[in-house]
Design a protein around this motif. Structure first.
Motif, PDB file in Angstrom:
ATOM      1  N   VAL A  61       1.722  33.628  -3.461  1.00  0.00           N
ATOM      2  CA  VAL A  61       0.625  33.452  -4.409  1.00  0.00           C
ATOM      3  C   VAL A  61       1.140  33.529  -5.840  1.00  0.00           C
ATOM      4  O   VAL A  61       0.723  32.750  -6.711  1.00  0.00           O
ATOM      5  CB  VAL A  61      -0.461  34.518  -4.163  1.00  0.00           C
ATOM      6  CG1 VAL A  61      -1.501  34.501  -5.282  1.00  0.00           C
ATOM      7  CG2 VAL A  61      -1.142  34.299  -2.820  1.00  0.00           C
ATOM      8  N   ALA A  62       2.064  34.445  -6.085  1.00  0.00           N
ATOM      9  CA  ALA A  62       2.614  34.597  -7.434  1.00  0.00           C
ATOM     10  C   ALA A  62       3.461  33.401  -7.847  1.00  0.00           C
ATOM     11  O   ALA A  62       3.615  33.119  -9.044  1.00  0.00           O
ATOM     12  CB  ALA A  62       3.456  35.875  -7.507  1.00  0.00           C
ATOM     13  N   THR A  63       3.989  32.674  -6.879  1.00  0.00           N
ATOM     14  CA  THR A  63       4.801  31.491  -7.170  1.00  0.00           C
ATOM     15  C   THR A  63       3.932  30.254  -7.350  1.00  0.00           C
ATOM     16  O   THR A  63       4.090  29.490  -8.321  1.00  0.00           O
ATOM     17  CB  THR A  63       5.810  31.255  -6.040  1.00  0.00           C
ATOM     18  OG1 THR A  63       6.665  32.392  -5.908  1.00  0.00           O
ATOM     19  CG2 THR A  63       6.649  30.021  -6.323  1.00  0.00           C
ATOM     20  N   VAL A  64       3.016  30.032  -6.426  1.00  0.00           N
ATOM     21  CA  VAL A  64       2.172  28.831  -6.461  1.00  0.00           C
ATOM     22  C   VAL A  64       1.111  28.935  -7.548  1.00  0.00           C
ATOM     23  O   VAL A  64       0.874  27.994  -8.304  1.00  0.00           O
ATOM     24  CB  VAL A  64       1.526  28.607  -5.075  1.00  0.00           C
ATOM     25  CG1 VAL A  64       0.587  27.416  -5.119  1.00  0.00           C
ATOM     26  CG2 VAL A  64       2.596  28.418  -4.015  1.00  0.00           C
ATOM     27  N   ARG A  65       0.434  30.065  -7.622  1.00  0.00           N
ATOM     28  CA  ARG A  65      -0.578  30.376  -8.631  1.00  0.00           C
ATOM     29  C   ARG A  65      -1.800  29.450  -8.543  1.00  0.00           C
ATOM     30  O   ARG A  65      -1.715  28.333  -8.056  1.00  0.00           O
ATOM     31  CB  ARG A  65      -0.001  30.335 -10.058  1.00  0.00           C
ATOM     32  CG  ARG A  65       1.117  31.346 -10.284  1.00  0.00           C
ATOM     33  CD  ARG A  65       1.549  31.394 -11.731  1.00  0.00           C
ATOM     34  NE  ARG A  65       2.192  30.180 -12.171  1.00  0.00           N
ATOM     35  CZ  ARG A  65       3.478  29.910 -12.040  1.00  0.00           C
ATOM     36  NH1 ARG A  65       4.281  30.759 -11.445  1.00  0.00           N
ATOM     37  NH2 ARG A  65       3.974  28.779 -12.481  1.00  0.00           N
ATOM     38  N   TRP A  75       1.957  39.382 -11.425  1.00  0.00           N
ATOM     39  CA  TRP A  75       2.572  40.662 -11.077  1.00  0.00           C
ATOM     40  C   TRP A  75       3.313  40.537  -9.742  1.00  0.00           C
ATOM     41  O   TRP A  75       4.487  40.864  -9.643  1.00  0.00           O
ATOM     42  CB  TRP A  75       1.478  41.714 -11.008  1.00  0.00           C
ATOM     43  CG  TRP A  75       1.830  43.059 -10.463  1.00  0.00           C
ATOM     44  CD1 TRP A  75       1.458  43.569  -9.251  1.00  0.00           C
ATOM     45  CD2 TRP A  75       2.580  44.093 -11.116  1.00  0.00           C
ATOM     46  NE1 TRP A  75       1.922  44.848  -9.102  1.00  0.00           N
ATOM     47  CE2 TRP A  75       2.621  45.197 -10.230  1.00  0.00           C
ATOM     48  CE3 TRP A  75       3.219  44.198 -12.345  1.00  0.00           C
ATOM     49  CZ2 TRP A  75       3.270  46.384 -10.541  1.00  0.00           C
ATOM     50  CZ3 TRP A  75       3.869  45.378 -12.661  1.00  0.00           C
ATOM     51  CH2 TRP A  75       3.893  46.453 -11.776  1.00  0.00           C
ATOM     52  N   GLY A  76       2.634  40.140  -8.687  1.00  0.00           N
ATOM     53  CA  GLY A  76       3.263  39.851  -7.411  1.00  0.00           C
ATOM     54  C   GLY A  76       3.855  41.039  -6.678  1.00  0.00           C
ATOM     55  O   GLY A  76       4.712  40.859  -5.804  1.00  0.00           O
ATOM     56  N   ARG A  77       3.403  42.232  -6.999  1.00  0.00           N
ATOM     57  CA  ARG A  77       3.892  43.453  -6.352  1.00  0.00           C
ATOM     58  C   ARG A  77       2.700  44.290  -5.870  1.00  0.00           C
ATOM     59  O   ARG A  77       1.553  43.961  -6.152  1.00  0.00           O
ATOM     60  CB  ARG A  77       4.734  44.276  -7.345  1.00  0.00           C
ATOM     61  CG  ARG A  77       6.109  43.710  -7.598  1.00  0.00           C
ATOM     62  CD  ARG A  77       6.782  44.319  -8.823  1.00  0.00           C
ATOM     63  NE  ARG A  77       6.644  45.755  -8.945  1.00  0.00           N
ATOM     64  CZ  ARG A  77       6.901  46.429 -10.083  1.00  0.00           C
ATOM     65  NH1 ARG A  77       7.275  45.784 -11.183  1.00  0.00           N
ATOM     66  NH2 ARG A  77       6.758  47.732 -10.126  1.00  0.00           N
ATOM     67  N   PRO A  78       2.941  45.374  -5.125  1.00  0.00           N
ATOM     68  CA  PRO A  78       1.832  46.248  -4.746  1.00  0.00           C
ATOM     69  C   PRO A  78       1.163  46.851  -5.978  1.00  0.00           C
ATOM     70  O   PRO A  78       1.778  46.987  -7.042  1.00  0.00           O
ATOM     71  CB  PRO A  78       2.512  47.343  -3.911  1.00  0.00           C
ATOM     72  CG  PRO A  78       3.802  46.744  -3.460  1.00  0.00           C
ATOM     73  CD  PRO A  78       4.219  45.826  -4.565  1.00  0.00           C
TER      74      PRO A  78
END
Length: 266
Positions: A61-65, A75-78
């Motif tokens: 999700v953080a890559t495709v957005r 952010w892409g983290r917990p």
């Protein structure tokens, strides 16, 4: 890179490059149990990689957005717990939204649910602003803290049972670390209600049996590990579906958090 590197300057990032990383449920239990402060705990929470499916999803999700946020860094983290370090009100949610907390790095920030939630918290004196849009927007909780039962955004917003179990030690330890001051625990939605019971038990709370059913306005007396009286309140989740259909209204949220304030003596 598909996530923000620890210690790279993201506002509110609790971790550093050397923060220990949990790669499986056993390491989650170890790191959570060894955390003696909220700073240690939230740092470890924010770099966890114990659940492969969730790690893959949050980073994808953080890559495709989403198109609306295509130019933003995710952010892409917990998502670590955040708010007052000595809260009287502990607010428990399900998990960060893929394009909300997973994008902004803060639970209920940058999504529709958060719009409703923070507006109510502001009206009832538990937040200093009526919106929560990004990690550096100046929002601050007053006498309250927010945590998630599952710290990573799950596909379809549905964590699997094994993922819930793997994440439980993070929640249990955070509940234990703030228990001395907490007078009210608010569970946002049925899943949060289910998740908070074992966390409270693990943290040393005395709980009634059998477990009362979830419902909006459900109220249960519990006792902290220090012997202090406290209450658990059920609140319908301010999801887009619930707010659009009228199952949750602004007045319902305000009444719920006003009740929380009354229970803590305000």
């Amino acid at each position: 890179m598909s996530y923000v590197s620890p210690g790279s300057g993201w506002p509110g990032d609790p971790a550093q490059p050397g923060t220990p990383v949990a790669h499986d449920p056993a390491e989650v239990r170890k790191l959570a149990g060894e955390s003696r402060t909220l700073a240690e705990l939230t740092a470890a929470q924010s770099v966890c990689r114990a659940c492969p499916r969730l790690v893959e999803w949050r980073e994808e999700v953080a890559t495709v957005r989403r198109r609306a946020f295509a130019e933003e860094t995710y952010w892409g983290r917990p998502i670590a717990g955040w708010g007052d370090e000595r809260p009287e009100v502990l607010i428990v949610g399900l998990a960060p939204a893929a394009h909300g907390g997973n994008r902004t790095g803060r639970i209920f920030t940058g999504d529709r649910s958060g719009d409703w939630l923070f507006a109510s918290l502001y009206r009832t004196g538990l937040a200093v602003q009526e919106t929560s849009l990004r990690a550096d927007d100046g929002q601050r909780l007053v006498g309250a803290r927010m945590v998630a039962a599952v710290r990573c955004a799950p596909p379809a917003n549905k964590p699997e049972p094994a993922e819930r179990a793997a994440c439980l030690p993070w929640l249990s330890r955070e509940v234990a670390l703030v228990s001395a001051e907490v007078r009210v625990v608010v569970a946002l939605g049925g899943f949060a209600w289910q998740a908070i019971w074992p966390a409270l038990r693990d943290a040393g709370y005395a709980l009634p049996r059998p477990r009362p059913p979830f419902g909006h306005g459900a109220e249960v007396e519990i006792t902290s590990p220090q012997g202090n009286p406290a209450h658990l309140l059920g609140c319908y989740h301010p999801s887009q579906q619930n707010t659009f259909t009228g199952r949750v209204t602004a007045q319902m949220l305000d009444d719920l958090f006003s009740r929380a304030n009354a229970l803590r003596g305000l």
